[in-house]
Scaffold this active site. Structure first.
Site, short mmCIF file in Angstrom:
data_model
loop_
_atom_site.label_atom_id
_atom_site.label_comp_id
_atom_site.label_asym_id
_atom_site.label_seq_id
_atom_site.Cartn_x
_atom_site.Cartn_y
_atom_site.Cartn_z
N HIS A 79 0.85 -1.20 0.00
CA HIS A 79 0.00 0.00 0.00
C HIS A 79 0.88 1.25 0.00
CE1 HIS A 79 -3.59 2.41 0.65
NE2 HIS A 79 -2.90 3.11 1.53
N SER A 80 0.58 2.19 -0.90
CA SER A 80 1.27 3.47 -1.00
C SER A 80 2.76 3.23 -1.24
CB SER A 80 0.99 4.29 0.26
OG SER A 80 1.31 5.65 0.06
N MET A 81 3.65 3.58 -0.31
CA MET A 81 5.06 3.26 -0.48
C MET A 81 5.23 1.77 -0.72
SD MET A 81 8.27 3.72 2.19
CE MET A 81 7.71 2.39 3.29
#
Length: 241
Positions: A79-81
């Site tokens: 998720h995200s990074m």
């Protein structure tokens, strides 16, 4: 024939997060899907280790750590990074001739070839970092307002922002891995066009799934998200001769 129950799902965290972000996933996941959160240095049980500030050394360390546990089918979720890390991890495994994931789930992250437009934060003031965290809505207000806790948290956050902000995309052949892209309908930082860009990174097809919520929809739509992951893997293995 393999079933989803035999698949490990290696989960990579968002900036500032750790394995604890996936604490409730085992209980909520489809029967038998083995949730394997990966703990990065600088958080959780590895709090005393220096966090990475560049993506490629981080990916090399993860590849080294996983090399001996790829003896059964596995998928990657980030998720995200974590989405960017999962993508580059799949590339690194390919480069070493190691097994590839049966599926790549990228959540809340723009396609890696899309230029960043967010303000850089790894050298920003503490207040600028707190303002960005408030916008993302993933950090409790009581933590943001606690100077002592923020002092402990900020070095890892800055290191993670540095991982993201110093990343340089390299053009390589698409992965021979199907990709499912997950996004929040009210995410203020990751827009729909940047999610569509992931289709360029696979030769095996991609699809986009949207969930109600902001950047941290994975916490508010956990059940629906895990159901979709389970169904995706079920279709993957039911189609295997």
């Amino acid at each position: 024939m393999d079933t989803p129950a035999s698949v490990r799902l290696f989960c990579l965290p968002y900036a500032g997060g750790g394995a604890a972000a996936y604490r409730g996933w085992t209980a909520a996941s489809p029967p038998g899907l083995h949730i394997c959160p990966l703990e990065l240095p600088g958080r959780g049980r590895r709090i005393n280790e220096a966090p990475f500030t560049r993506l490629r050394p981080l990916v090399r360390a993860l590849t080294d750590a996983l090399e001996d546990v790829l003896d059964r089918p596995f998928a990657l979720f980030g998720h995200s990074m974590g989405a960017l890390i999962a993508f580059e991890l799949a590339r690194a495994l390919r480069a070493r001739g190691l097994p590839q994931p049966v599926h790549l789930f990228v959540s809340g992250g723009a396609s890696p070839d899309v230029p960043r437009t967010r303000p850089e934060l790894h050298a920003a003031t503490d207040e600028e970092v707190r303002s960005e965290l408030r916008l993302l809505n993933g950090t409790p207000g009581e933590l943001l307002d606690n100077a002592e806790l923020m002092e402990l948290m900020l070095p890892t956050l800055r290191a993670d922002f540095s991982v993201l902000e110093t990343y340089e995309y390299r053009d390589e052949p698409p992965l021979a891995v199907p990709i499912t892209v997950l996004g929040g309908t009210a995410d203020p930082t990751v827009r729909l066009p940047s999610l569509h860009g992931w289709r360029r990174q696979t030769s095996e097809g991609s699809r986009l799934l949207l969930y109600p919520g902001d950047h941290f929809f994975l916490h508010t739509s956990t059940d629906a998200l895990l159901t979709d992951i389970g169904n995706t893997l079920s279709r993957r293995f039911s189609a295997t001769p």
